[in-house]
Scaffold this active site. Structure first.
Site, PDB file in Angstrom:
ATOM      1  N   THR A  73       0.834  -1.205   0.000  1.00  0.00           N
ATOM      2  CA  THR A  73       0.000   0.000   0.000  1.00  0.00           C
ATOM      3  C   THR A  73       0.867   1.254   0.000  1.00  0.00           C
ATOM      4  OG1 THR A  73      -1.732  -1.171   1.192  1.00  0.00           O
ATOM      5  CG2 THR A  73      -1.799   1.227   1.276  1.00  0.00           C
ATOM      6  N   GLN A 180       0.394  -9.239  -6.169  1.00  0.00           N
ATOM      7  CA  GLN A 180      -0.006 -10.638  -6.314  1.00  0.00           C
ATOM      8  C   GLN A 180       0.855 -11.400  -7.322  1.00  0.00           C
ATOM      9  OE1 GLN A 180      -1.920 -12.212  -4.373  1.00  0.00           O
ATOM     10  NE2 GLN A 180      -3.090 -10.597  -3.363  1.00  0.00           N
ATOM     11  N   GLY A 201       6.023  -8.024   0.891  1.00  0.00           N
ATOM     12  CA  GLY A 201       6.713  -9.220   1.349  1.00  0.00           C
ATOM     13  C   GLY A 201       5.807 -10.357   1.774  1.00  0.00           C
ATOM     14  N   HIS A 202       4.715 -10.021   2.491  1.00  0.00           N
ATOM     15  CA  HIS A 202       3.949 -11.101   3.126  1.00  0.00           C
ATOM     16  C   HIS A 202       3.136 -11.929   2.134  1.00  0.00           C
ATOM     17  CE1 HIS A 202      -0.263  -9.502   3.362  1.00  0.00           C
ATOM     18  NE2 HIS A 202       0.367  -8.389   3.076  1.00  0.00           N
ATOM     19  N   CYS A 326     -21.176  -9.464   3.120  1.00  0.00           N
ATOM     20  CA  CYS A 326     -21.377  -9.682   4.544  1.00  0.00           C
ATOM     21  C   CYS A 326     -20.083  -9.883   5.307  1.00  0.00           C
ATOM     22  CB  CYS A 326     -22.287 -10.875   4.774  1.00  0.00           C
ATOM     23  SG  CYS A 326     -24.000 -10.368   4.757  1.00  0.00           S
TER      24      CYS A 326
END
Lengths: 398, 307
Positions: A73, A180, A201-202, A326
């Site tokens: 981000t 991604q 990284g994650h 939801c």
């Protein structure tokens, strides 16, 4: 019962090899890389090596083309905000309707607070970008184009090289959110037209809290964070040494496993999709099945709602995710599936299974065993479901 | 993952009265597939006695929507139509041991489906008259429509007044800016319509000024204590509840501390809070407030009046 984790597009398990490479940098080599003493220089050398490891995964020519950040981000935000400052006479953005919120929400904020003009390029029912609309959106006013390499929900891969060419014809910078894609598909930036690329990284078995922005040599960059000389003044903050070193090892491992990802992992994904569609009616795969990440399957189950599916699968020890309204607390289903005009009857019941190199055949079997009962149970509860009488929505894959 | 109670999970995993009721004589359909929530309630009502002999449901929606639908059928079977109409959505939420604030609309859907099904049984049609806005205050479950109505009806011009009337922003305070923007917008409309004086209207620029804080004389180094005693915790809980009571009293309600057992805090709501549709959200708000004050998670459990 062994849990089945098929939500690797959300986050991945940190590879134990990554953890052990990071550990000394918490308690032994804890120095600040900027310090003059031995504590600092040891860390400096390790950071240099980590940068080379990431360079190898991205195929970049120069080490200074990588700017470490705190997340994907942050990289996205840095790229877009910088371009609006560095491109004289250009103040417009071209992006797509299916970007991650890290780009979309920033663009909406820029529209609202600065009056920035933003063009959102639409996609077709398979999630493919409308290239004609994209060409028309580009103009001498375009400062930057930001199009994701691969979509996080459907795995659809965009033709970033072609898009970067077109952006350059219009004199605009080209940024891609490759969060991604990095680690899942081969990337070679030294032969690429891409100017800026964001990664996290994650998503590739490194820890959370470390990201990077590739800035092609010669592309001007205004920092988002000021207050230090780190990263050549382009991202002030004491270097996150354990994170950077962890990302380096993760990059090396990703390169090692790239072939496995492209072959074995892809085969697992394909077997899951085929098996589910054979066992369950009124279900279809969303996204561009011709151009997709090897690890992602997004399947819409008609007439049921995603949260119920996730809760029942969770009870069976299976973790995956949904674009359903939801689960997020809003009433609108996934913006990606809505942009693809997937009808509400199916969009609410879309489930994403995302694999990694740690996934196994057993994982696929477990889902294939559990899913038919889950769907049957929820359809029996649904007022919209009448078995055998339903005309399924047929995605027009034209 | 949502913080669902065990009862919600139980009613989702093993819903009672799910399916089609073949000989139904009252059917209510509410919601729409586009919203991600839809419920069909089917009733079999005995003509002479007006007793609901059977009730079944079909629901398209999330876990709490399915649990709320099932809870509703359990609540109404055996009741007369008149008795059933006395149920509120809060009764459905209470039956399930509470719902997360974002999911309270699931219980409202049950409430509406019941009215629609009974209207259908009587040969009428039921009109959906409620309107919702974006949920602003998650602690107390206050949406934009509720805030706007309170401002217009009571001619509110300060944030303190809005908090007194709606409870919005009364707990964690992270929604202050969004509530302020509603107040500013509605006040501007009211000034334009000549309903309030421009000098009284809410001024967002003044509200954004930093607030002064009372200086604390004691040093954290001398007051920090590793573990609080039970008495200390009870005092903090009592003080926090005292701070909240004026807001509850403004709505004609009240709250008192009954007992503290480990991480479980028992309180009794009284006055208008009893049977209030928003009681479980109030409990949620109190819980959030106490957790912040004590710096650790806890569970606030309402004790029925008279116990």
């Amino acid at each position: 019962m062994r849990p089945v984790y098929l939500d690797n597009n959300a986050t991945t398990r940190v590879d134990p090899k990554v953890v052990s490479a990071m550990l000394p940098f918490f308690t032994e080599q804890f120095g600040n890389a900027s310090s003059m003493h031995a504590f600092g220089s040891e860390v400096g050398a390790a950071l240099k090596r980590a940068r080379q490891q990431l360079q190898a995964l991205l195929g970049t020519e120069f080490d200074h083309e990588i700017v470490y950040t705190g997340s994907g981000t942050e990289s996205d935000n840095t790229a877009l905000l910088s371009a609006l400052e560095t491109q004289p006479g250009r103040d417009e953005i071209v992006t797509s309707t299916v970007e991650h919120p890290a780009v979309l929400a920033l663009c909406q904020w820029l529209q609202k607070t600065r009056g920035t003009k933003v063009f959102y390029t639409p996609v077709d029912s398979r999630g493919r970008l409308d290239i004609d609309a994209y060409r028309k959106a580009l103009s001498p006013k375009t400062a930057i184009v930001s199009i994701m390499w691969a979509n996080n929900e459907t795995g659809t891969i965009f033709p970033v090289e072609q898009l970067a060419d077109l952006a350059h014809e219009a004199g605009a910078l080209f940024h891609t959110d490759a969060v991604q894609a990095v680690g899942k598909v081969p990337i070679d930036l030294k032969t690429s037209e891409i100017d800026l690329l964001s990664l996290s990284g994650h998503k590739l078995h490194a820890p959370k809290g470390i990201g990077a922005l590739y800035v092609r040599r010669g592309v001007r960059l205004r920092p988002l964070l000021r207050g230090g000389h780190q990263e050549r003044g382009r991202r002030a903050s004491t270097e996150n040494a354990p994170g950077i070193i962890g990302l380096g090892v993760a990059a090396e491992l990703a390169l090692e496993h790239m072939h496995d990802e492209q072959t074995r992992v892809k085969a697992l994904r394909d077997r899951l999709e085929k098996g589910l569609l054979q066992r369950i009616g009124n279900a279809f795969v969303t996204g561009d099945t011709e151009n997709r990440l090897p690890n992602t399957a997004n399947i819409a189950f008609e007439f049921i709602e995603g949260e119920g599916i996730l809760l029942l699968l969770n009870k069976a020890g299976i973790a995956c995710s949904s674009g359903s309204a939801c689960t997020s607390g809003s009433l609108e289903p996934s913006h990606v599936l809505r942009a693809m005009k997937v009808p509400y009857t199916a969009a609410h019941g879309a489930i994403r299974f995302s694999f990694s190199r740690e996934s196994s055949d057993d994982d696929v079997d477990r889902v294939l065993d559990a899913m038919p009962t889950v769907v049957e149970k929820l359809r029996a509860l649904s007022p919209f479901w009448k078995a055998g009488q339903q005309a399924a929505f047929e995605p027009t894959y034209a | 993952m949502w913080d669902y109670t065990d009862k919600v999970k139980e009613y989702f995993y093993n819903p009672k009265n799910a399916g089609v009721l073949e000989d139904a004589n009252g059917v209510g359909d509410v919601g729409a597939i586009s919203c991600g929530d839809a419920l069909r309630l089917m009733l079999k009502v005995e003509q002479d006695t007006e007793i609901i002999l059977a009730a079944k449901f079909q629901t398209f929606g999330c876990g709490s929507a399915i649990a709320s639908s099932s809870a509703l059928t359990e609540l109404i079977i055996g009741k007369t139509v008149t008795e059933a109409l006395e149920l509120t959505n809060q009764d459905i939420a209470d039956f399930l041991g509470g719902l997360p604030p974002e999911k309270m609309h699931c219980s409202v859907m049950g409430y509406e489906a019941l009215r629609a099904a009974i209207a259908n049984y009587k040969g009428d049609t039921w009109e959906d008259d409620h309107e919702e806005g974006a949920l602003l205050c998650k602690c107390f479950g206050v949406d934009e429509g509720m805030v706007e109505r309170a401002i217009r009806v009571n001619k509110l011009t300060t944030m303190e007044q809005v908090t007194h009337f709606t409870k919005a922003t009364g707990s964690c305070g992270t929604c202050v800016e969004s509530v302020e923007s509603v107040l500013a917008r509605v006040n501007a409309d009211m000034v334009a319509a000549g309903e309030i004086d421009a000098a009284l209207a809410f001024d967002p620029a003044r509200a954004a000024l930093p607030q002064r804080r009372e200086r604390v004389k004691s040093s954290p180094l001398t007051t920090a204590k590793p573990q609080m005693t039970l008495l200390q915790r009870i005092r903090i809980i009592e003080a926090a509840i005292e701070e909240l009571r004026p807001y509850l009293k403004a709505d004609g309600g009240d709250c008192e501390l009954v007992d503290v057992d480990g991480d479980r805090v028992m309180v009794r709501l009284s006055g208008a809070c009893v049977g209030c549709q928003a009681a479980s959200v109030t409990i949620g708000g109190i819980q959030e407030r106490l957790a912040t004050k004590l710096g650790r998670p806890l569970r606030v459990i309402p004790v029925p009046p008279g116990h």
